[in-house]
Design a protein around this motif. Structure first.
Motif, PDB file in Angstrom:
ATOM      1  N   THR A  23       0.844  -1.188   0.000  1.00 59.94           N
ATOM      2  CA  THR A  23       0.000   0.000   0.000  1.00 59.94           C
ATOM      3  C   THR A  23       0.881   1.241   0.000  1.00 59.94           C
ATOM      4  O   THR A  23       2.111   1.154   0.153  1.00 59.94           O
ATOM      5  CB  THR A  23      -0.903   0.046   1.248  1.00 59.94           C
ATOM      6  N   LYS A  24       0.248   2.380  -0.144  1.00 64.21           N
ATOM      7  CA  LYS A  24       0.974   3.647  -0.054  1.00 64.21           C
ATOM      8  C   LYS A  24       1.698   3.759   1.292  1.00 64.21           C
ATOM      9  O   LYS A  24       2.843   4.214   1.373  1.00 64.21           O
ATOM     10  CB  LYS A  24      -0.016   4.800  -0.233  1.00 64.21           C
ATOM     11  N   THR A  25       1.039   3.310   2.353  1.00 70.72           N
ATOM     12  CA  THR A  25       1.644   3.405   3.686  1.00 70.72           C
ATOM     13  C   THR A  25       2.773   2.392   3.860  1.00 70.72           C
ATOM     14  O   THR A  25       3.799   2.691   4.477  1.00 70.72           O
ATOM     15  CB  THR A  25       0.566   3.237   4.772  1.00 70.72           C
ATOM     16  N   THR A  26       2.614   1.187   3.301  1.00 71.51           N
ATOM     17  CA  THR A  26       3.711   0.215   3.317  1.00 71.51           C
ATOM     18  C   THR A  26       4.955   0.810   2.675  1.00 71.51           C
ATOM     19  O   THR A  26       6.062   0.733   3.221  1.00 71.51           O
ATOM     20  CB  THR A  26       3.317  -1.066   2.556  1.00 71.51           C
ATOM     21  N   ARG A  27       4.765   1.408   1.503  1.00 68.46           N
ATOM     22  CA  ARG A  27       5.908   1.991   0.785  1.00 68.46           C
ATOM     23  C   ARG A  27       6.522   3.155   1.562  1.00 68.46           C
ATOM     24  O   ARG A  27       7.745   3.340   1.552  1.00 68.46           O
ATOM     25  CB  ARG A  27       5.470   2.425  -0.622  1.00 68.46           C
ATOM     26  N   PHE A  28       5.682   3.914   2.256  1.00 67.06           N
ATOM     27  CA  PHE A  28       6.206   4.990   3.103  1.00 67.06           C
ATOM     28  C   PHE A  28       7.109   4.430   4.197  1.00 67.06           C
ATOM     29  O   PHE A  28       8.231   4.908   4.417  1.00 67.06           O
ATOM     30  CB  PHE A  28       5.052   5.788   3.722  1.00 67.06           C
ATOM     31  N   SER A  31      10.483   3.259   2.953  1.00 70.30           N
ATOM     32  CA  SER A  31      11.423   4.331   2.582  1.00 70.30           C
ATOM     33  C   SER A  31      11.865   5.170   3.779  1.00 70.30           C
ATOM     34  O   SER A  31      12.868   5.883   3.705  1.00 70.30           O
ATOM     35  CB  SER A  31      10.784   5.246   1.530  1.00 70.30           C
ATOM     36  N   LEU A  32      11.136   5.065   4.884  1.00 67.32           N
ATOM     37  CA  LEU A  32      11.402   5.942   6.022  1.00 67.32           C
ATOM     38  C   LEU A  32      12.781   5.705   6.637  1.00 67.32           C
ATOM     39  O   LEU A  32      13.493   6.647   6.982  1.00 67.32           O
ATOM     40  CB  LEU A  32      10.304   5.760   7.077  1.00 67.32           C
ATOM     41  N   MET A 121       9.328  -3.504  11.380  1.00 67.56           N
ATOM     42  CA  MET A 121       9.712  -4.561  10.447  1.00 67.56           C
ATOM     43  C   MET A 121       9.857  -4.004   9.026  1.00 67.56           C
ATOM     44  O   MET A 121      10.690  -4.478   8.240  1.00 67.56           O
ATOM     45  CB  MET A 121       8.648  -5.661  10.489  1.00 67.56           C
ATOM     46  N   LEU A 122       9.065  -2.971   8.724  1.00 69.57           N
ATOM     47  CA  LEU A 122       9.139  -2.329   7.409  1.00 69.57           C
ATOM     48  C   LEU A 122      10.193  -1.231   7.377  1.00 69.57           C
ATOM     49  O   LEU A 122      10.902  -1.074   6.384  1.00 69.57           O
ATOM     50  CB  LEU A 122       7.769  -1.754   7.040  1.00 69.57           C
ATOM     51  N   VAL A 123      10.311  -0.477   8.472  1.00 73.14           N
ATOM     52  CA  VAL A 123      11.250   0.655   8.501  1.00 73.14           C
ATOM     53  C   VAL A 123      12.694   0.165   8.618  1.00 73.14           C
ATOM     54  O   VAL A 123      13.593   0.641   7.911  1.00 73.14           O
ATOM     55  CB  VAL A 123      10.910   1.615   9.661  1.00 73.14           C
TER      56      VAL A 123
END
Length: 262
Positions: A23-28, A31-32, A121-123
């Motif tokens: 999602t847009k938030t996943t991609r944010f 990249s953070l 986990m994403l950041v």
């Protein structure tokens, strides 16, 4: 020790599904981590560790991953985020909070809820930055949780990334309603833009009184726990150079804004 002030963040962590969807938030989130300096440790306040009477600070060397949600696909319950804890930093936090008048419990067994491990986990997918989680208290109100951040403000001069993990709006009943009405989106926008304006202006007093002053406050936050981490992070800040770094809306009602406190 560096005396430059590290950024602090408020993030809307959203649904656990973010870690398996694109999602847009996943991609944010993905990249953070690249946009931030690499901290020596992370201190995070999550909406999902809400403690009355005392502040809980995670003190384990290797806190476990807590799957504190229900009804999601099985693969989510297999996820693990093996970042280390930081017992020495936990002790420093406990001392600072005690000096500020807070009763504190250093918890050697508690793991991290999904408001911690899911976005991180994403950041920081390498899971190599030590983390200490600190509880909020939704029953104690805005001023208490703001003071919690003020008591730990000096950590930002010690290469520590402070994060509040909650939701800029959080009405799950409306989110799961089969007829999520279009007017819900207007209610969310009115509230989130009010918050945005007062953060940009550094209007701390209005934000601390958001329940009385903000439009549609009760609709966006039927309970306070997802908004309070924002006020805790505001407490770590001088109120200047606050900017929205992400904006998204899930099902017209779950706003996923994120802010950086420079």
């Amino acid at each position: 020790m560096s005396h430059s002030i590290y950024p602090a963040l408020f993030i809307s962590h959203g649904s656990p599904m973010l870690v398996v969807e694109q999602t847009k938030t996943t991609r944010f989130f993905e990249s953070l981590g690249e946009a931030l300096p690499i901290p020596r440790a992370i201190v995070i306040f999550s909406a999902h560790m809400d403690s009355r009477h005392e502040v809980i600070v995670t003190a384990a060397e290797h806190p476990h991953t807590v799957h504190d949600f229900y009804g999601f696909p099985e693969p989510l319950y297999q996820l693990n985020y093996p970042a280390p804890g930081e017992p020495n930093l936990a002790q420093t936090i406990a001392s600072k909070l005690s000096e500020a008048g807070f009763p504190v419990f250093l918890d050697p067994k508690r793991g991290w809820d999904h408001g911690v491990w899911m976005p991180l986990m994403l950041v920081y997918p390498n899971a190599n930055i030590p983390i200490v989680q600190v509880s909020i208290d939704a029953n104690a109100g805005t001023e208490y949780n703001h003071r919690l951040g003020k008591a730990l403000r000096s950590l930002r001069e010690e290469e520590v990334l402070m994060i509040g993990s909650g939701g800029i709006s959080h009405n799950l009943q409306a989110y799961f309603s089969p007829d999520s009405l279009p007017e819900n989106e207007g209610k969310v926008q009115a509230f989130t833009e009010w918050v945005h304006r007062h953060l940009e202006e550094g209007d701390r007093d209005s934000l601390l009184d958001y329940q009385s002053l903000a439009p549609e406050a009760d609709f966006n936050h039927p309970t306070q726990e997802h908004f309070l981490p924002l006020l805790t992070i505001l407490g770590t800040s001088d109120g200047k150079e606050i900017r929205r770094i992400h904006s998204d809306l899930d099902n017209r009602v779950l706003a996923l804004d994120a802010y950086q406190f420079s």
